[in-house]
Design an enzyme around this catalytic site. Structure first.
Site, PDB file in Angstrom:
ATOM      1  N   ASN A  97      -0.439   5.925  -1.486  1.00 32.85           N
ATOM      2  CA  ASN A  97       0.751   5.655  -1.864  1.00 32.85           C
ATOM      3  C   ASN A  97       1.727   5.233  -0.716  1.00 32.85           C
ATOM      4  O   ASN A  97       2.623   4.611  -0.851  1.00 32.85           O
ATOM      5  CB  ASN A  97       1.372   7.373  -2.207  1.00 32.85           C
ATOM      6  CG  ASN A  97       2.940   7.212  -2.270  1.00 32.85           C
ATOM      7  OD1 ASN A  97       3.566   6.838  -3.063  1.00 32.85           O
ATOM      8  ND2 ASN A  97       3.468   7.847  -1.250  1.00 32.85           N
ATOM      9  N   TYR A 162       6.632  -7.698   0.055  1.00 32.81           N
ATOM     10  CA  TYR A 162       6.292  -6.244  -0.558  1.00 32.81           C
ATOM     11  C   TYR A 162       5.832  -6.678  -2.046  1.00 32.81           C
ATOM     12  O   TYR A 162       4.710  -6.013  -2.398  1.00 32.81           O
ATOM     13  CB  TYR A 162       7.448  -5.274  -0.768  1.00 32.81           C
ATOM     14  CG  TYR A 162       7.423  -3.972  -1.638  1.00 32.81           C
ATOM     15  CD1 TYR A 162       7.076  -2.781  -0.814  1.00 32.81           C
ATOM     16  CD2 TYR A 162       7.793  -3.901  -2.882  1.00 32.81           C
ATOM     17  CE1 TYR A 162       7.018  -1.841  -1.302  1.00 32.81           C
ATOM     18  CE2 TYR A 162       7.827  -2.707  -3.565  1.00 32.81           C
ATOM     19  CZ  TYR A 162       7.167  -1.477  -2.816  1.00 32.81           C
ATOM     20  OH  TYR A 162       7.157  -0.555  -3.338  1.00 32.81           O
TER      21      TYR A 162
END
Length: 258
Positions: A97, A162
């Site tokens: 994560n 990202y």
């Protein structure tokens, strides 16, 4: 018996109590999983919460171990998995994560920023996934979930690096699933849309117009809650739908359907 009783999970990026990693960790603890919680800042607060949910002793002596790790350091990632095996003797579940997000206009990113984002967002999940394979193979299988992003499927201004790393993470899951399917190791991704974690809450406070503009893209008319992502990750790790692998579940309130 709880669904994850006797299982061991590693969850990265679990330091912020209002983050996705913490929501995942709490959900897994409530289902009985023993946990190695990993973050670049101490995940002690989240670990204490999970220990209470697990009802299995204190942090570090029971079923929840917090670990501070620089996930940009390849050796530290391998040591993280070794620590889980040392403490618990096995690894059944891995939730990659942890991520960093750098908001810049294209043309303004530095090479160091690029390298750091790739190291944390892509190299760390890659290395951690490889490192857990021996344990999962000994046990006859396991499950891995990468937390990617809707921005791995659609573009958004100032999020080039990202989005690029998250798109690569989705492809990594597909490649892993293809090669590991016959070993009973399921690999999938969950791609959250805008979720009310601390960075989004901060932007809503500091840039209310931008925040409202982004919310207008969401058909449900609200931002998601970390617990909603935690529930989807938990489902992937516990579901009897064992024919499901190599898939990307986009959880974004409908953002990407129009």
């Amino acid at each position: 018996m709880k669904p994850l009783q006797g299982k061991v999970a590693i969850v990265t990026g679990a330091s912020s109590p209002v983050g996705i990693g913490a929501a995942v960790a709490r959900r897994l603890a409530a289902s009985g999983a023993r946990l190695l919680l990993v973050a670049d800042e101490s995940p002690e607060t989240v670990a204490k919460e999970c220990a209470g949910l697990l009802g299995d002793g204190d942090v570090d002596t029971g079923g929840v171990v917090p670990l501070t790790v620089d996930l940009g350091d390849a050796d530290a990632v391998l040591a993280m998995v070794a620590e889980a095996e040392k403490r618990f003797g096995r690894v059944d579940l891995l939730v990659n994560n942890a991520a960093i997000r750098l908001n810049r206009n294209f043309g303004e990113f530095t090479a160091a920023e690029f390298d750091k984002a790739v190291a944390v967002n892509l190299r760390a999940p890659f290395l951690a996934s490889q490192a857990v394979l021996p344990s999962m193979r000994r046990q006859g299988g396991g499950r891995i979930v990468h937390v990617a992003s809707q921005l791995g499927s659609v573009a958004y201004q100032t999020r080039t690096i990202y989005g690029m790393t998250k798109a690569a993470l989705i492809h990594l899951a597909k490649s892993m699933a293809l090669e590991l399917a016959r070993e009973n190791i399921q690999v999938n991704t969950v791609s959250p849309g805008p979720i009310a974690t601390q960075p989004l809450l901060d932007r809503a406070r500091d840039q209310p117009e931008e925040s409202a503009r982004r919310m207008n893209y969401v058909p449900m008319g609200r931002f998601g809650r970390p617990e909603e992502i935690g529930e989807v990750v938990h489902w992937l790790l516990t579901t009897d739908a064992s024919f499901l692998t190599g898939q990307d579940l986009i959880v974004d309130g409908g953002y990407t359907i129009h």
